[in-house]
Write an enzyme that holds these catalytic residues in place. Structure first.
Site, PDB file in Angstrom:
ATOM      1  N   GLY A   8      -5.189   4.246  -6.635  1.00  0.00           N
ATOM      2  CA  GLY A   8      -5.694   4.628  -5.327  1.00  0.00           C
ATOM      3  C   GLY A   8      -6.530   5.885  -5.318  1.00  0.00           C
ATOM      4  O   GLY A   8      -7.657   5.884  -4.830  1.00  0.00           O
ATOM      5  N   TYR A  50       0.868  -1.182   0.000  1.00  0.00           N
ATOM      6  CA  TYR A  50       0.000   0.000   0.000  1.00  0.00           C
ATOM      7  C   TYR A  50       0.904   1.231   0.000  1.00  0.00           C
ATOM      8  O   TYR A  50       1.501   1.570   1.021  1.00  0.00           O
ATOM      9  CB  TYR A  50      -0.899  -0.041   1.231  1.00  0.00           C
ATOM     10  N   LYS A  52      -1.166  -1.232  -4.274  1.00  0.00           N
ATOM     11  CA  LYS A  52      -2.215  -0.217  -4.317  1.00  0.00           C
ATOM     12  C   LYS A  52      -1.497   1.117  -4.278  1.00  0.00           C
ATOM     13  O   LYS A  52      -0.892   1.490  -3.258  1.00  0.00           O
ATOM     14  CB  LYS A  52      -3.180  -0.309  -3.138  1.00  0.00           C
TER      15      LYS A  52
END
Length: 276
Positions: free
Chosen positions: A181, A128, A156
């Site tokens: 994102g 992330y 992401k």
């Protein structure tokens, strides 16, 4: 990876009644910024029990309480993931940000992510990348190091430059999945190479983003741009309230879908009368 790559976009919230007729399956991300472990587990279990047949993947986005440092070692490395995955509650992938507060060298961040992954060895791992909030950016060198972990399936990417998606995609190749994102630039991320998207505002307007994805796939950029602008206007409005954006989203779902989801947890600000 193949199952993930075929389906977009991802969403955080339950599917509203108006979208129930769709045969399209939805990927789901569960984020739990302010929840203690017992609440996190209970909410994920409840979510999966409601929609077991509609989910292709449930990404657990783990965030940590900065004021309980012992969580960062024992509980996160062992108890949380051991309990989460050995109980087989149905989570198929992990999405994790870097450890926050302390600035760490890249090799320490890689070790941190690999320790999380090792605690769930049969579970996919999604990096992330959200440097504007985490304070640490996913560099090409760190991404290359993480690709040595066979559980890592992609990123992401929530950094604002769309170019980051292009660079991650080019570096990783077809075997990895890159998610857009920022909801405000969904079409930009998809056009430049993101296979899917994970966003916090999709729950308030799922039909719009599903339609937006259809326009992108059909290369109908004129209508895609028009709809993206409309989605962005809604997002800007949701972010203009006194209350936190997620408090606004919950209020929207209550009005539009009759879902009573409560408010947000402190320190996130609640809605005030002027917000309504």
């Amino acid at each position: 990876r193949d199952a993930v790559r075929k389906r977009t976009p991802c969403r955080r919230l339950p599917i509203p009644a108006s979208a129930q007729s769709s045969t399209r399956k939805v990927q789901t991300v569960f984020s739990s910024l302010h929840f203690p472990p017992r609440h996190r587990f209970g909410m994920i279990q409840s979510f999966i029990s409601i929609y077991p047949s509609r989910l292709d993947i449930a990404c657990l986005c783990i965030h940590y309480n900065l004021f309980i440092p012992e969580i960062l070692s024992e509980r996160i490395g062992h108890n949380i993931f051991h309990n989460l995955f050995t109980r087989r509650i149905g989570v198929d992938a992990i999405a994790a940000i870097p450890p926050i507060y302390f600035r760490l060298p890249e090799y320490a961040i890689a070790q941190y992510w690999n320790d999380i992954s090792a605690a769930a060895p049969n579970t996919d791992f999604v990096i992330y990348n959200i440097p504007q909030l985490a304070g640490v950016a996913l560099t090409q060198g760190l991404f290359a190091e993480m690709r040595k972990n066979p559980n890592v399936i992609g990123v992401k990417n929530s950094s604002m430059p769309v170019q980051d998606i292009q660079m991650f995609k080019q570096a990783a190749g077809a075997d990895y999945v890159i998610f857009n994102g920022p909801d405000e630039q969904f079409i930009s991320g998809r056009v430049i190479g993101a296979e899917g998207a994970i966003g916090g505002t999709y729950g308030a307007m799922p039909e719009l983003y599903l339609k937006l994805d259809e326009f992108v796939k059909a290369c109908d950029m004129e209508h895609a741009r028009e709809l993206q602008y409309a989605c962005d206007e809604i997002i800007y409005k949701m972010c203009s309230a006194h209350g936190n954006m997620y408090a606004v989203i919950k209020a929207i779902l209550k009005i539009n879908e009759g879902l009573e989801l409560g408010g947000v947890r402190e320190p996130l600000p609640a809605l005030v009368e002027d917000d309504m």
